[in-house]
Design an enzyme around this catalytic site. Sequence first.
Site, PDB file in Angstrom:
ATOM      1  N   ARG A   1       0.867  -1.182   0.000  1.00  0.00           N
ATOM      2  CA  ARG A   1       0.000   0.000   0.000  1.00  0.00           C
ATOM      3  C   ARG A   1       0.902   1.229   0.000  1.00  0.00           C
ATOM      4  O   ARG A   1       2.121   1.139   0.169  1.00  0.00           O
ATOM      5  CB  ARG A   1      -1.036   0.009   1.157  1.00  0.00           C
ATOM      6  CG  ARG A   1      -0.659  -0.597   2.448  1.00  0.00           C
ATOM      7  CD  ARG A   1       0.290   0.169   3.332  1.00  0.00           C
ATOM      8  NE  ARG A   1       0.094   1.588   3.382  1.00  0.00           N
ATOM      9  CZ  ARG A   1       1.057   2.466   3.611  1.00  0.00           C
ATOM     10  NH1 ARG A   1       2.315   2.050   3.803  1.00  0.00           N
ATOM     11  NH2 ARG A   1       0.826   3.754   3.637  1.00  0.00           N
ATOM     12  N   GLY A   2       0.246   2.397  -0.193  1.00  0.00           N
ATOM     13  CA  GLY A   2       1.022   3.626  -0.396  1.00  0.00           C
ATOM     14  C   GLY A   2       1.136   3.848  -1.894  1.00  0.00           C
ATOM     15  O   GLY A   2       1.447   2.923  -2.658  1.00  0.00           O
ATOM     16  N   ALA A   3       0.883   5.095  -2.321  1.00  0.00           N
ATOM     17  CA  ALA A   3       0.725   5.377  -3.749  1.00  0.00           C
ATOM     18  C   ALA A   3       1.899   4.901  -4.613  1.00  0.00           C
ATOM     19  O   ALA A   3       1.695   4.137  -5.573  1.00  0.00           O
ATOM     20  CB  ALA A   3       0.450   6.867  -3.945  1.00  0.00           C
TER      21      ALA A   3
ATOM     22  N   ARG B   1      -7.144  -0.232  -6.951  1.00  0.00           N
ATOM     23  CA  ARG B   1      -7.496   0.834  -6.006  1.00  0.00           C
ATOM     24  C   ARG B   1      -7.649   2.121  -6.829  1.00  0.00           C
ATOM     25  O   ARG B   1      -6.842   2.378  -7.714  1.00  0.00           O
ATOM     26  CB  ARG B   1      -6.429   1.010  -4.919  1.00  0.00           C
ATOM     27  CG  ARG B   1      -6.358  -0.195  -3.969  1.00  0.00           C
ATOM     28  CD  ARG B   1      -5.496   0.090  -2.759  1.00  0.00           C
ATOM     29  NE  ARG B   1      -6.145   0.989  -1.821  1.00  0.00           N
ATOM     30  CZ  ARG B   1      -5.513   1.541  -0.773  1.00  0.00           C
ATOM     31  NH1 ARG B   1      -4.225   1.300  -0.574  1.00  0.00           N
ATOM     32  NH2 ARG B   1      -6.157   2.342   0.049  1.00  0.00           N
TER      33      ARG B   1
ATOM     34  N   GLN C   1      -2.145   2.732   9.901  1.00  0.00           N
ATOM     35  CA  GLN C   1      -0.836   2.858   9.220  1.00  0.00           C
ATOM     36  C   GLN C   1       0.163   3.621  10.082  1.00  0.00           C
ATOM     37  O   GLN C   1       1.368   3.358  10.017  1.00  0.00           O
ATOM     38  CB  GLN C   1      -1.007   3.580   7.870  1.00  0.00           C
ATOM     39  CG  GLN C   1      -1.713   2.782   6.801  1.00  0.00           C
ATOM     40  CD  GLN C   1      -3.179   3.081   6.749  1.00  0.00           C
ATOM     41  OE1 GLN C   1      -3.800   3.433   7.754  1.00  0.00           O
ATOM     42  NE2 GLN C   1      -3.778   2.953   5.584  1.00  0.00           N
TER      43      GLN C   1
ATOM     44  N   ASP D   1      -1.727  10.916  -2.487  1.00  0.00           N
ATOM     45  CA  ASP D   1      -2.141   9.857  -3.415  1.00  0.00           C
ATOM     46  C   ASP D   1      -2.458  10.385  -4.803  1.00  0.00           C
ATOM     47  O   ASP D   1      -2.328   9.671  -5.796  1.00  0.00           O
ATOM     48  CB  ASP D   1      -3.353   9.102  -2.856  1.00  0.00           C
ATOM     49  CG  ASP D   1      -2.897   8.101  -1.821  1.00  0.00           C
ATOM     50  OD1 ASP D   1      -2.632   8.524  -0.679  1.00  0.00           O
ATOM     51  OD2 ASP D   1      -2.748   6.917  -2.172  1.00  0.00           O
TER      52      ASP D   1
ATOM     53  N   ASN E   1      -5.089  12.649   0.083  1.00  0.00           N
ATOM     54  CA  ASN E   1      -4.211  11.796   0.905  1.00  0.00           C
ATOM     55  C   ASN E   1      -5.094  11.113   1.950  1.00  0.00           C
ATOM     56  O   ASN E   1      -6.314  11.321   1.995  1.00  0.00           O
ATOM     57  CB  ASN E   1      -3.097  12.641   1.550  1.00  0.00           C
ATOM     58  CG  ASN E   1      -2.031  11.774   2.193  1.00  0.00           C
ATOM     59  OD1 ASN E   1      -1.494  10.867   1.548  1.00  0.00           O
ATOM     60  ND2 ASN E   1      -1.725  12.003   3.456  1.00  0.00           N
ATOM     61  N   LYS E   2      -4.488  10.327   2.778  1.00  0.00           N
ATOM     62  CA  LYS E   2      -5.216   9.517   3.759  1.00  0.00           C
ATOM     63  C   LYS E   2      -6.248  10.336   4.529  1.00  0.00           C
ATOM     64  O   LYS E   2      -5.987  11.477   4.917  1.00  0.00           O
ATOM     65  CB  LYS E   2      -4.182   8.891   4.711  1.00  0.00           C
ATOM     66  CG  LYS E   2      -4.740   8.056   5.830  1.00  0.00           C
ATOM     67  CD  LYS E   2      -5.658   6.943   5.345  1.00  0.00           C
ATOM     68  CE  LYS E   2      -5.024   6.027   4.314  1.00  0.00           C
ATOM     69  NZ  LYS E   2      -6.042   5.159   3.644  1.00  0.00           N
TER      70      LYS E   2
HETATM   71  O1  MRU Z   1      -4.514   3.431   2.128  1.00  0.00           O
HETATM   72  P1  MRU Z   1      -3.024   3.592   2.007  1.00  0.00           P
HETATM   73  O2  MRU Z   1      -2.281   3.058   3.179  1.00  0.00           O
HETATM   74  O3  MRU Z   1      -2.489   3.076   0.688  1.00  0.00           O
HETATM   75  O4  MRU Z   1      -2.821   5.169   2.005  1.00  0.00           O
HETATM   76  C1  MRU Z   1      -1.526   5.678   1.871  1.00  0.00           C
HETATM   77  C2  MRU Z   1      -1.443   7.143   2.013  1.00  0.00           C
HETATM   78  O5  MRU Z   1      -2.420   7.829   2.165  1.00  0.00           O
HETATM   79  C3  MRU Z   1      -0.093   7.758   1.871  1.00  0.00           C
HETATM   80  O6  MRU Z   1       0.002   8.921   2.620  1.00  0.00           O
HETATM   81  C4  MRU Z   1       0.151   8.121   0.389  1.00  0.00           C
HETATM   82  O7  MRU Z   1      -0.106   7.026  -0.424  1.00  0.00           O
HETATM   83  C5  MRU Z   1       1.528   8.603   0.152  1.00  0.00           C
HETATM   84  S1  MRU Z   1       2.695   7.288   0.279  1.00  0.00           S
HETATM   85  C6  MRU Z   1       4.232   7.869  -0.097  1.00  0.00           C
END
Ligand code: MRU
Length: 347
Positions: A51-53, A94, A197, A238, A248-249
Amino acid sequence: MDNSISITHPIAWRDGQLVLLDQTCLPARIAYVHCDSADAVYTAIRDMVVRGAPAIGIAAAYGVALSARSHFARTTSGWRAALISDIAKLAEARPTAINLSWALDEMSQAIPTTSSDPFPPLLARAQQLQAADFAANQRMGKLGASLLTPGCGVLTHCNAGALATSGYGTALGVIRSAHAEARVSQVYACETRPWLQGARLTAWELMQDGIDVTLLVDSAAAHLMQSGKVQWVITGADRIAANGDTANKIGTYGLATLARAHGLKFMVAAPLSTIDRAIAGGSDIPIEHRSQSEITHFRGDEIAAPGVTALNPVFDVTPAHLIDALVTEAGVIMAPDKASIDALFSS
Ligand code: MRU
């Protein structure tokens, strides 16, 4: 770059397979998921093993190489249509992080136009994307750190670290670099309900690196800011629209609003691959909603009133006017807007 899998390199190509550090198990257990098909990569992204963009973009890129290998082994003439169909499926894993479709576009452009074996060039391209992401993170780390004056308190949200990228991290890359330059006195991490997270990944990742981190529940952020212990909020992204609005999250928008109310600075660190110039503003960014059970249950146990309806948007959009600094590998923009983002791309 280093091809070993570890906390600092959570994605690796090993013995003809994609190996992912399983983020659903951390920090309790170190486990790996081995993917040998595009379907396996799709499932790993959907279920948040990776996970994470940037990380899901890189994993998907390897998924394309795996798809090419299996379809070419089956049919040396009909592999192309099957590969394109796998790419379309990967894109659906996603919806919010643009890095996923960005990486799939990069891979699509690397598909040979001849009938030669597509696997070697696609594997090479996936490895290039991974290496480029790592280099971008290190560059962003340096650029972002230079904005912090020595002794800053910093608050971060979710995990935008090594675990969310090919390594080093975006927001946590800035924090790593700033820590190395003694610019950070204390890092605070929001736990990041419901998937934790912050509590599970960011706290663990920073502690592995010997960076002191204090965890707080998401709703303690205003109180912390009021105490004067924090000067910067630093997050990843994201998807960033052409005008700088940033998804973002979930909770990031609240933190940016609170930061402005307390006179603190708000920084977004993200590679150029996170900027979606095809989208004019944040209201057009698709927001992923996940299962209600992520809120009503914890590790299988029901914790909410039985039968209650839960709303689970997992990202929100911070308007550009609340962002003081956008840090990319190509440079820093203060108070980002459409003109400054356009200029960044044309420079
Ligand atoms: O749902 P996730 O854990 O994939 O969400 C991740 C985030 O929101 C991060 O802040 C974002 O992807 C940046 S990662 C370098």
